[in-house]
Design a protein around this motif. Structure first.
Motif, PDB file in Angstrom:
ATOM      1  N   TYR A  28       0.765  -1.080  -0.162  1.00  0.00           N
ATOM      2  CA  TYR A  28      -0.099  -0.083   0.025  1.00  0.00           C
ATOM      3  C   TYR A  28       0.931   1.204  -0.054  1.00  0.00           C
ATOM      4  O   TYR A  28       0.461   2.226  -0.483  1.00  0.00           O
ATOM      5  CB  TYR A  28      -0.967  -0.069   1.150  1.00  0.00           C
ATOM      6  CG  TYR A  28      -0.433   0.480   2.490  1.00  0.00           C
ATOM      7  CD1 TYR A  28      -0.418   1.592   2.961  1.00  0.00           C
ATOM      8  CD2 TYR A  28       0.164  -0.536   3.238  1.00  0.00           C
ATOM      9  CE1 TYR A  28      -0.129   2.093   4.143  1.00  0.00           C
ATOM     10  CE2 TYR A  28       0.533  -0.558   4.252  1.00  0.00           C
ATOM     11  CZ  TYR A  28       0.636   0.972   4.933  1.00  0.00           C
ATOM     12  OH  TYR A  28       1.092   1.296   6.253  1.00  0.00           O
ATOM     13  N   SER A  32       0.700   4.085  -2.705  1.00  0.00           N
ATOM     14  CA  SER A  32       0.214   5.478  -2.454  1.00  0.00           C
ATOM     15  C   SER A  32       1.275   6.413  -2.990  1.00  0.00           C
ATOM     16  O   SER A  32       1.034   7.384  -3.213  1.00  0.00           O
ATOM     17  CB  SER A  32       0.396   5.541  -0.892  1.00  0.00           C
ATOM     18  OG  SER A  32       0.387   6.727  -0.444  1.00  0.00           O
ATOM     19  N   GLN A  43      -4.499  10.488  -2.988  1.00  0.00           N
ATOM     20  CA  GLN A  43      -3.568   9.569  -2.237  1.00  0.00           C
ATOM     21  C   GLN A  43      -3.980   9.880  -0.661  1.00  0.00           C
ATOM     22  O   GLN A  43      -3.841   8.748   0.044  1.00  0.00           O
ATOM     23  CB  GLN A  43      -2.078  10.222  -2.218  1.00  0.00           C
ATOM     24  CG  GLN A  43      -1.011   9.701  -1.428  1.00  0.00           C
ATOM     25  CD  GLN A  43       0.178  10.528  -1.561  1.00  0.00           C
ATOM     26  OE1 GLN A  43       0.320  11.742  -1.405  1.00  0.00           O
ATOM     27  NE2 GLN A  43       1.436   9.724  -1.447  1.00  0.00           N
ATOM     28  N   GLU A  44      -4.167  10.742  -0.155  1.00  0.00           N
ATOM     29  CA  GLU A  44      -4.921  10.915   1.142  1.00  0.00           C
ATOM     30  C   GLU A  44      -6.062   9.757   1.583  1.00  0.00           C
ATOM     31  O   GLU A  44      -6.124   9.353   2.631  1.00  0.00           O
ATOM     32  CB  GLU A  44      -5.003  12.348   1.596  1.00  0.00           C
ATOM     33  CG  GLU A  44      -5.231  12.666   3.045  1.00  0.00           C
ATOM     34  CD  GLU A  44      -4.248  12.069   3.888  1.00  0.00           C
ATOM     35  OE1 GLU A  44      -4.667  11.498   5.191  1.00  0.00           O
ATOM     36  OE2 GLU A  44      -3.144  11.895   3.595  1.00  0.00           O
ATOM     37  N   ASN A  47      -4.673   6.544   1.587  1.00  0.00           N
ATOM     38  CA  ASN A  47      -4.207   6.280   2.908  1.00  0.00           C
ATOM     39  C   ASN A  47      -5.007   6.003   3.965  1.00  0.00           C
ATOM     40  O   ASN A  47      -4.995   5.032   4.642  1.00  0.00           O
ATOM     41  CB  ASN A  47      -3.074   7.418   3.086  1.00  0.00           C
ATOM     42  CG  ASN A  47      -1.806   7.428   2.148  1.00  0.00           C
ATOM     43  OD1 ASN A  47      -1.671   6.461   1.543  1.00  0.00           O
ATOM     44  ND2 ASN A  47      -1.312   8.278   1.960  1.00  0.00           N
ATOM     45  N   CYS A  50      -6.696   2.513   3.556  1.00  0.00           N
ATOM     46  CA  CYS A  50      -5.886   1.574   4.172  1.00  0.00           C
ATOM     47  C   CYS A  50      -5.395   1.489   5.459  1.00  0.00           C
ATOM     48  O   CYS A  50      -5.790   0.474   6.205  1.00  0.00           O
ATOM     49  CB  CYS A  50      -4.569   1.927   3.277  1.00  0.00           C
ATOM     50  SG  CYS A  50      -4.403   1.465   1.736  1.00  0.00           S
TER      51      CYS A  50
END
Length: 87
Positions: A28, A32, A43-44, A47, A50
């Motif tokens: 991950y 990312s 991306q945020e 994240n 995840c």
């Protein structure tokens, strides 16, 4: 934005499945980085998804082990100690 969250969560689900299949607990992070080159917002969201999924997996494992131990009359796993400065 609904689309952002939907895309991030779907990708996170796929990445979590690949991590399990290939026993790669850092995949991950690599995905990312790829996302971050073109969309910091995605991306945020990725994240976050995840982190939520990984946290749920750890909690579920703890719960399953605790239930099993109590049913068998054995020692249950210890929960992590609280630390200052956490989330």
């Amino acid at each position: 934005m609904a689309l952002l969250d939907e895309l991030a969560d779907a990708l996170a689900a796929d990445v979590m499945a690949a991590m399990k299949e290939f026993d790669d607990d850092r995949l991950y992070m690599e995905v990312s980085k790829v996302i971050g080159t073109s969309s910091p917002s995605l991306q945020e969201a990725f994240n976050t998804s995840c982190r939520l999924r990984l946290s749920e997996q750890r909690a579920r494992k703890f719960l399953d082990e605790t239930i099993r131990a109590r049913r068998e009359g054995t020692k249950a796993p210890a929960a992590p100690r609280d630390t200052e400065g956490g989330h």
